[in-house]
Design a protein around this motif. Structure first.
Motif, PDB file in Angstrom:
ATOM      1  N   ALA A  85       0.222   4.260  -0.354  1.00  0.00           N
ATOM      2  CA  ALA A  85      -0.129   5.802   0.275  1.00  0.00           C
ATOM      3  C   ALA A  85       0.098   5.441   1.858  1.00  0.00           C
ATOM      4  O   ALA A  85       0.475   6.406   2.470  1.00  0.00           O
ATOM      5  CB  ALA A  85      -1.797   5.640   0.074  1.00  0.00           C
ATOM      6  N   SER A  86      -0.015   4.105   2.146  1.00  0.00           N
ATOM      7  CA  SER A  86       0.170   3.964   3.713  1.00  0.00           C
ATOM      8  C   SER A  86       1.704   4.121   3.731  1.00  0.00           C
ATOM      9  O   SER A  86       2.236   4.719   5.068  1.00  0.00           O
ATOM     10  CB  SER A  86      -0.154   2.505   4.199  1.00  0.00           C
ATOM     11  OG  SER A  86       0.043   2.366   5.546  1.00  0.00           O
ATOM     12  N   VAL A  98      -7.223  13.963   4.945  1.00  0.00           N
ATOM     13  CA  VAL A  98      -7.359  12.928   3.909  1.00  0.00           C
ATOM     14  C   VAL A  98      -7.269  11.475   4.495  1.00  0.00           C
ATOM     15  O   VAL A  98      -7.512  10.453   3.924  1.00  0.00           O
ATOM     16  CB  VAL A  98      -6.091  13.150   2.970  1.00  0.00           C
ATOM     17  CG1 VAL A  98      -5.810  11.955   1.911  1.00  0.00           C
ATOM     18  CG2 VAL A  98      -6.338  14.245   2.150  1.00  0.00           C
ATOM     19  N   ASN A  99      -6.147  11.387   5.382  1.00  0.00           N
ATOM     20  CA  ASN A  99      -5.984  10.330   6.466  1.00  0.00           C
ATOM     21  C   ASN A  99      -6.898   9.685   7.245  1.00  0.00           C
ATOM     22  O   ASN A  99      -6.992   8.707   7.927  1.00  0.00           O
ATOM     23  CB  ASN A  99      -4.437  10.021   6.672  1.00  0.00           C
ATOM     24  CG  ASN A  99      -3.517  10.138   5.756  1.00  0.00           C
ATOM     25  OD1 ASN A  99      -3.611   9.460   4.706  1.00  0.00           O
ATOM     26  ND2 ASN A  99      -2.306  10.945   6.187  1.00  0.00           N
ATOM     27  N   GLY A 100      -7.964  10.505   7.411  1.00  0.00           N
ATOM     28  CA  GLY A 100      -9.292   9.964   8.343  1.00  0.00           C
ATOM     29  C   GLY A 100      -9.017  10.425   9.788  1.00  0.00           C
ATOM     30  O   GLY A 100      -9.885   9.661  10.543  1.00  0.00           O
ATOM     31  N   ARG A 119       2.687   7.801   4.193  1.00  0.00           N
ATOM     32  CA  ARG A 119       2.459   8.437   5.572  1.00  0.00           C
ATOM     33  C   ARG A 119       3.555   7.990   6.554  1.00  0.00           C
ATOM     34  O   ARG A 119       3.619   8.696   7.474  1.00  0.00           O
ATOM     35  CB  ARG A 119       1.033   7.713   6.054  1.00  0.00           C
ATOM     36  CG  ARG A 119      -0.266   8.310   5.091  1.00  0.00           C
ATOM     37  CD  ARG A 119      -1.449   8.392   5.752  1.00  0.00           C
ATOM     38  NE  ARG A 119      -1.730   6.655   5.982  1.00  0.00           N
ATOM     39  CZ  ARG A 119      -2.597   5.818   5.082  1.00  0.00           C
ATOM     40  NH1 ARG A 119      -3.043   6.569   3.795  1.00  0.00           N
ATOM     41  NH2 ARG A 119      -2.662   4.536   5.191  1.00  0.00           N
ATOM     42  N   ARG A 120       4.049   6.985   6.374  1.00  0.00           N
ATOM     43  CA  ARG A 120       4.938   6.321   7.341  1.00  0.00           C
ATOM     44  C   ARG A 120       6.267   6.967   7.125  1.00  0.00           C
ATOM     45  O   ARG A 120       7.024   7.259   7.895  1.00  0.00           O
ATOM     46  CB  ARG A 120       5.106   4.894   7.390  1.00  0.00           C
ATOM     47  CG  ARG A 120       3.940   4.158   7.698  1.00  0.00           C
ATOM     48  CD  ARG A 120       4.125   2.361   7.600  1.00  0.00           C
ATOM     49  NE  ARG A 120       5.293   1.839   8.364  1.00  0.00           N
ATOM     50  CZ  ARG A 120       5.791   0.869   8.106  1.00  0.00           C
ATOM     51  NH1 ARG A 120       5.575   0.316   7.206  1.00  0.00           N
ATOM     52  NH2 ARG A 120       6.876   0.349   8.864  1.00  0.00           N
ATOM     53  N   VAL A 169       0.915  14.139   9.737  1.00  0.00           N
ATOM     54  CA  VAL A 169       0.270  12.800   9.454  1.00  0.00           C
ATOM     55  C   VAL A 169       1.247  11.666  10.228  1.00  0.00           C
ATOM     56  O   VAL A 169       0.994  10.512  10.077  1.00  0.00           O
ATOM     57  CB  VAL A 169       0.444  12.542   8.120  1.00  0.00           C
ATOM     58  CG1 VAL A 169      -0.335  13.205   7.218  1.00  0.00           C
ATOM     59  CG2 VAL A 169       1.942  12.316   7.279  1.00  0.00           C
ATOM     60  N   GLY A 173      -3.439  16.859   5.002  1.00  0.00           N
ATOM     61  CA  GLY A 173      -2.989  15.442   5.210  1.00  0.00           C
ATOM     62  C   GLY A 173      -3.760  14.423   6.204  1.00  0.00           C
ATOM     63  O   GLY A 173      -4.094  13.329   6.123  1.00  0.00           O
ATOM     64  N   ALA A 174      -3.660  15.026   7.383  1.00  0.00           N
ATOM     65  CA  ALA A 174      -4.452  14.497   8.568  1.00  0.00           C
ATOM     66  C   ALA A 174      -5.924  14.074   8.304  1.00  0.00           C
ATOM     67  O   ALA A 174      -6.585  13.177   8.277  1.00  0.00           O
ATOM     68  CB  ALA A 174      -4.504  15.251   9.707  1.00  0.00           C
ATOM     69  N   ASP A 204       1.039  -1.063   0.147  1.00  0.00           N
ATOM     70  CA  ASP A 204      -0.072  -0.071   0.203  1.00  0.00           C
ATOM     71  C   ASP A 204       1.028   1.176   0.054  1.00  0.00           C
ATOM     72  O   ASP A 204       1.569   1.746   1.168  1.00  0.00           O
ATOM     73  CB  ASP A 204      -0.819  -0.012   1.239  1.00  0.00           C
ATOM     74  CG  ASP A 204      -1.862   1.129   1.189  1.00  0.00           C
ATOM     75  OD1 ASP A 204      -1.660   2.203   0.463  1.00  0.00           O
ATOM     76  OD2 ASP A 204      -2.848   1.020   1.941  1.00  0.00           O
TER      77      ASP A 204
END
Length: 280
Positions: free
Chosen positions: A101-102, A131-133, A105-106, A182, A128-129, A99
Motif C-alpha cells: 500500500a505504501s 484513506v492515507n490519513g 502511494r509512492r 497522494v 486517496g488523501a 508494504d
C-alpha cells in the motif's frame, strides 16, 4: 509472488547513456510469469528520476506487465509471479515484507481508460488523501491537485457534481489529479490517451511535460509519434524469436536509449523494423 533470481540470457539496457542522472526505478534479471506462460524474460532497465520514459513495442510484448511490476499491480492477477529484482530508490520492492500500500502511494498509476469513482469531483480527488490519513487543508489539496492536473478552471464550479459527468479527457485528468493528491514520487501511465480524442490527448501530453519537473513518469504507448513527442528515454520491447512448444513467445527489451537516438539511429534491427512499420 516473488521467486529467487536465476540465470539466463538477459534483455538489457546496455545502450542507455551513462549520464542519465539519479536512477529511481530499476529492474535486474526480471522475469514474469502468468501461470506457466513466461511473459517477460530477464529484463534489465534503469529509469532516471524526473524524466519521461516511454515503453513501446507491439501488442503482447510485455509493456504493461513491466510497468505494473514497479508498483506490484501484477500481484492482483491470479497465478502471476516474478523472479529477479525491482528497485525503487534502490530498495528491492519484490520482498515479501514490503508494504505494498505504501509502495503504491509512492508509485501511482493512471490506467488506459479513465476510471473516476462514482463520486463528486471533489471526493474523487480527496479520496486517496483521506484513506492515507491526510490531516491538512483538504480544500487546498483538492484545488492544488486539480490545478496541477490542468483541470481546475474547467471544474471549479462543478466540484460537487459527479466525476462521471465530465468528458473523457476531463475524466482522465481527474484521475491524474487523484493520483497527484497522494503526492507520489513516480507516475505510471498505461496508454493514458488511447481512449481520448486528439484535443484531449494534446492536453494530457502537455500535462505530462509540465509534471516532469516534479515527477518521474513512465508511459506505455502504442503511438510512436506520442512516444517521440513526450519522452526523454524510450525502451522498445519485442517478442523474442524463440517460441515455446505451445507457440508462446516471450517479451524482451530489444533496445533502451534516449528517445531521439532510438528513433533516428536504432542499433537493433528489431527496433528499426518496428518503428518503420515493417513489424508491429
Amino acid at each position: 509472488m516473488t521467486t529467487p533470481a536465476g540465470d539466463g540470457d538477459r534483455s538489457t539496457s546496455g545502450d542507455a547513456p551513462a549520464e542519465l542522472g539519479p536512477i529511481v526505478l530499476a529492474a535486474h534479471g526480471l522475469s514474469v510469469w502468468y501461470g506457466g506462460a513466461l511473459a517477460l524474460r530477464n529484463v534489465d532497465i534503469e529509469i532516471p528520476r524526473r524524466k519521461i520514459t516511454a515503453l513501446i513495442g507491439p501488442s503482447g510484448c510485455g509493456k504493461s506487465t513491466l510497468l505494473r511490476c514497479f508498483n506490484r499491480m501484477n500481484d492482483l492477477i491470479p497465478g502471476a509471479r516474478m523472479q529477479g529484482q525491482v528497485l525503487v530508490d534502490g530498495v528491492d520492492v519484490t520482498a515479501a515484507d514490503v508494504d505494498v500500500a505504501s509502495l503504491r502511494r509512492r508509485v501511482g498509476m493512471v490506467f488506459q481508460k479513465p476510471n473516476p469513482f462514482p463520486k463528486s469531483v471533489y471526493q474523487n480527488v480527496a479520496w486517496g488523501a483521506r484513506v492515507n490519513g491526510f490531516r491538512g487543508d483538504m480544500d487546498e489539496l483538492v484545488e492544488r491537485s486539480l490545478r496541477r492536473a490542468a483541470l481546475w478552471d474547467e471544474v471549479r464550479n462543478k466540484l460537487h457534481r459527479s466525476g462521471l459527468d465530465l468528458s473523457g479527457g476531463q475524466q482522465q485528468r481527474l484521475c491524474i489529479a487523484r493520483t497527484l493528491a497522494v503526492e507520489p514520487e513516480v507516475i505510471l501511465m498505461d496508454e493514458p490517451c488511447s481512449a481520448l480524442d486528439p484535443i484531449s490527448t494534446a492536453r494530457v501530453e502537455d500535462l505530462m511535460d509540465d509534471l516532469q519537473s516534479d515527477y518521474t513518469i513512465v508511459i506505455v504507448t502504442h503511438n510512436l509519434q506520442q512516444a517521440r513527442r513526450v519522452s526523454d528515454m524510450a525502451a522498445c520491447l519485442m517478442l523474442d524469436d524463440a517460441a515455446t512448444k505451445d507457440g508462446h513467445r516471450t517479451g524482451v527489451i530489444a533496445e533502451f536509449s534516449d528517445t531521439e537516438r532510438l528513433f533516428t539511429n536504432p542499433r537493433d534491427s528489431r527496433t528499426e523494423a518496428y518503428i518503420t512499420g515493417r513489424i508491429g
